[in-house]
Design a protein around this motif. Structure first.
Motif, PDB file in Angstrom:
ATOM      1  N   UNK A 428       0.807  -1.219   0.000  1.00  0.00           N
ATOM      2  CA  UNK A 428       0.000   0.000   0.000  1.00  0.00           C
ATOM      3  C   UNK A 428       0.845   1.276   0.000  1.00  0.00           C
ATOM      4  N   UNK A 429       1.868   1.395   0.854  1.00  0.00           N
ATOM      5  CA  UNK A 429       2.698   2.608   0.785  1.00  0.00           C
ATOM      6  C   UNK A 429       3.374   2.777  -0.575  1.00  0.00           C
ATOM      7  N   UNK A 447      -0.732   0.098   8.824  1.00  0.00           N
ATOM      8  CA  UNK A 447      -1.172  -1.254   9.180  1.00  0.00           C
ATOM      9  C   UNK A 447      -2.178  -1.683   8.123  1.00  0.00           C
ATOM     10  N   UNK A 448      -1.724  -2.545   7.204  1.00  0.00           N
ATOM     11  CA  UNK A 448      -2.615  -2.973   6.119  1.00  0.00           C
ATOM     12  C   UNK A 448      -3.367  -4.234   6.532  1.00  0.00           C
ATOM     13  N   UNK A 449      -4.670  -4.165   6.474  1.00  0.00           N
ATOM     14  CA  UNK A 449      -5.510  -5.308   6.820  1.00  0.00           C
ATOM     15  C   UNK A 449      -5.565  -6.217   5.600  1.00  0.00           C
ATOM     16  N   UNK A 450      -4.786  -7.293   5.661  1.00  0.00           N
ATOM     17  CA  UNK A 450      -4.689  -8.207   4.527  1.00  0.00           C
ATOM     18  C   UNK A 450      -5.960  -9.030   4.365  1.00  0.00           C
ATOM     19  N   UNK A 451      -6.485  -9.480   5.496  1.00  0.00           N
ATOM     20  CA  UNK A 451      -7.695 -10.288   5.470  1.00  0.00           C
ATOM     21  C   UNK A 451      -8.500 -10.026   6.736  1.00  0.00           C
ATOM     22  N   UNK A 484      -6.194  -0.971   3.358  1.00  0.00           N
ATOM     23  CA  UNK A 484      -6.579  -2.267   2.814  1.00  0.00           C
ATOM     24  C   UNK A 484      -6.559  -2.197   1.298  1.00  0.00           C
ATOM     25  N   UNK A 485      -6.357  -3.324   0.660  1.00  0.00           N
ATOM     26  CA  UNK A 485      -6.494  -3.462  -0.791  1.00  0.00           C
ATOM     27  C   UNK A 485      -7.306  -4.719  -1.055  1.00  0.00           C
ATOM     28  N   UNK A 496     -16.242  -1.349   3.667  1.00  0.00           N
ATOM     29  CA  UNK A 496     -15.117  -0.485   4.024  1.00  0.00           C
ATOM     30  C   UNK A 496     -15.535   0.983   4.091  1.00  0.00           C
ATOM     31  N   UNK A 497     -16.425   1.401   3.212  1.00  0.00           N
ATOM     32  CA  UNK A 497     -16.920   2.775   3.279  1.00  0.00           C
ATOM     33  C   UNK A 497     -17.679   3.008   4.581  1.00  0.00           C
ATOM     34  N   UNK A 498     -18.495   2.054   4.975  1.00  0.00           N
ATOM     35  CA  UNK A 498     -19.245   2.177   6.229  1.00  0.00           C
ATOM     36  C   UNK A 498     -18.329   2.169   7.447  1.00  0.00           C
ATOM     37  N   UNK A 499     -17.119   1.628   7.279  1.00  0.00           N
ATOM     38  CA  UNK A 499     -16.138   1.605   8.377  1.00  0.00           C
ATOM     39  C   UNK A 499     -15.210   2.820   8.338  1.00  0.00           C
ATOM     40  N   UNK A 500     -15.589   3.838   7.535  1.00  0.00           N
ATOM     41  CA  UNK A 500     -14.911   5.138   7.467  1.00  0.00           C
ATOM     42  C   UNK A 500     -13.540   5.066   6.795  1.00  0.00           C
TER      43      UNK A 500
END
Length: 570
Positions: A428-429, A447-451, A484-485, A496-500
């Motif tokens: 992501x960076x 901190x990328x949320x992979x799953x 996240x990706x 993800x939109x609902x989680x801001x």
């Protein structure tokens, strides 16, 4: 390995050459690194009466051995592991198995004659395979749009059944039959058994890559799809629309990531495109005997049959304000340590089963990455007051796998920005820096949320969002951004939109694996993260509307997704 009466040497990354082959024996030099994917492919190709030999460091020293596989799982800038939790677990399974013969240097050889008696092999039972062959032939003789689905574990003769059925159909009448799968090499067994059944005439049995199949729409009487999970679901949907007579195979528990998670999604496609389907389950092994010890050993080591335990909704405490949610503030969250997983096999199976169910392309190597990579953390969620008891009883409600990325110095950041460096495992960076021109993205920590996965019984109750809130609070003083990706679809994007989280990039091209556009989203934590998120969001919103016609001209099926993005960035 020994195949076709010849000894062949393979590097670990060449293990896929064994797909579609039958091997007499494999000698795996673990000093070259233990790759679970390679072990699964090679072990699954060994035929009845064969042998798999692992040459390893001394078992007590093996977890501290400098395994060459560490390079595969170590993110740039992180230290190589000094201790392998994955190997510690492997040693425990080897030591506890009564079917493993342990030969140790400077120690007395085991008495093989006393403990390991050979018995004449029983003739293979082809009854399941014969039923599968008839099911495939019925696809041609019966009604259109009634496909055959062949399901089994490895070594049960699915691919051979496709080939034998094709040969018999071609023997009966001149036809054109198409074959597709992950690659031409991976379907070699289909062609082999077809040729043993009938003298194949040119163009009567042809391989087509899945994308070319959709593009060219060849006129064929039957399409055989070997390992359907290797093809993106969106492509399978298009194939179902185009071809009225199809036979599919899928491995229930496989080393390439298939299983029931795939079948749940695939069933929705079948229901929407077909009048019905005949499912044929092949349970009797053909390549080896029933209850084969090597097969059982590999299932345990690679967690091929890991599935989450059932759990009841009766303890859910719904909030009065919204009956569709639960009060996640009373749930218990925890970082699941790698030592917890190694010491509790039930917990390991539950966690990995959840990940496999939600992401059907999960591979055995993913467990090694989870246990040994220094930059990976695992978070879990349990019901109120149940944390310790549930960890013991493998009743985790949800889990998230998080990777720490970025945090580079100014010199490295400039190289990434100039496309002179691509540090490993900082997805992501690097994407924000190299693609969006935001050099600070690689200087900040993300901190990328992979799953993230929640048990189906608890989904749509706010549990996933509660887990994200916990992760946000956990990293409040450690990182600058959450990110996240994912392959964008409407439901996932809405979550993800609902989680801001805010969108900062959507890929111009569809992924070959998922046939979706990659979407990147972030949520700021620190003031510096907030500044970067504002810049990234403004840059994305400024470009996105103009890209709709130029970059996404044929994206009609995803119009709702794009409209949602437009509405959010307006």
């Amino acid at each position: 390995m020994i195949a076709d009466d010849a000894v062949k040497t393979l590097k670990i990354d060449q293990a896929k050459q064994a797909l579609g082959k039958e091997i007499a024996a494999v000698v795996y030099d673990c000093f070259s690194g233990f790759d679970p994917d390679a072990a699964g492919i090679l072990g699954g190709a060994i035929k009845a009466g064969g042998l798999m030999v692992l040459i390893t460091p001394e078992l007590p020293l093996w977890p501290e051995f400098d395994d060459p596989q560490f390079a595969k799982i170590t993110a740039y800038g992180n230290p190589k592991p000094e201790f392998s939790y994955y190997i510690k677990r492997l040693i425990r399974i080897i030591s506890e198995s009564s079917d493993c013969i342990l030969i140790q240097q400077h120690k007395t050889l085991p008495n093989l004659s006393a403990n390991y008696q050979t018995t004449p092999a029983s003739p293979p039972d082809f009854s399941d395979q014969n039923k599968a062959i008839e099911s495939i032939k019925h696809v041609v003789y019966g009604q259109r749009r009634r496909p055959a689905i062949l399901l089994s574990d490895r070594g049960r003769g699915k691919s051979a059944a496709l080939g034998i059925a094709a040969g018999q159909l071609l023997q009966d009448k001149a036809r054109r039959i198409g074959v597709t799968g992950n690659s031409k090499q991976s379907v070699a067994n289909v062609f082999k058994h077809a040729a043993l059944t009938h003298n194949i005439v040119a163009d009567s049995l042809c391989f087509y890559p899945a994308d070319k199949l959709i593009e060219s729409k060849p006129e064929i009487d039957l399409l055989l799809i070997d390992e359907a999970a290797s093809i993106p679901l969106s492509m399978l949907g298009r194939i179902l629309e185009i071809f009225p007579r199809i036979a599919f195979t899928s491995t229930v528990h496989g080393y390439e990531g298939t299983g029931r998670g795939f079948m749940l999604r695939f069933k929705e496609l079948l229901d929407s495109h077909c009048r019905g389907a005949e499912t044929c389950i092949l349970s009797t092994p053909i390549r080896w005997a029933q209850d084969d010890p090597l097969d059982a050993f590999l299932f345990d080591v690679l967690l091929l049959n890991a599935e989450p335990a059932g759990i009841s909704l009766r303890h859910i405490n719904k909030s009065k304000a919204d009956n569709s949610k639960v009060d996640t503030s009373k749930f218990e969250f925890s970082v699941i340590e790698k030592s917890d997983l190694v010491e509790n096999e039930s917990l390991t199976r539950d966690v990995f089963g959840l990940l496999t169910q939600a992401h059907y392309r999960t591979r055995p190597h993913d467990l090694r990455h989870l246990l040994d990579a220094a930059n990976i953390r695992l978070f879990g969620i349990c019901q109120p007051g149940q944390l310790q008891r549930q960890l013991q009883q493998r009743q985790i409600i949800g889990v998230a796998v998080v990777a720490i990325e970025g945090g580079f110095d100014h010199e490295t950041a400039n190289k990434i920005w100039a496309n002179q460096s691509r540090p490993k495992d900082h997805l992501l960076p690097e994407l924000l820096c190299a693609q969006q021109g935001l050099i600070d993205a690689v200087k900040l920590k993300t901190a990328r949320i992979m799953r993230i996965v929640v048990r189906p019984e608890f989904q749509r109750h706010g549990v996933g969002k509660g887990l994200l809130t916990h992760i946000f609070n956990f990293y409040n003083h450690e990182v600058d951004l959450l990110g996240t990706t994912f392959g964008a679809n409407l439901a996932v994007l809405q979550f993800w939109l609902d989680s801001e989280f805010m969108p900062v990039r959507i890929g111009h091209n569809q992924s070959r694996n998922s046939a979706t556009h990659a979407c990147a989203m972030i949520k700021p934590i620190s003031p510096r993260g907030n500044q970067l998120a504002t810049l990234a969001g403004n840059k994305f919103s400024g470009n996105f509307r103009y890209q709709l016609r130029a970059v996404f001209p044929s994206i009609d099926p995803e119009f709702a997704l794009l409209k949602l993005l437009c509405d959010r960035i307006a």
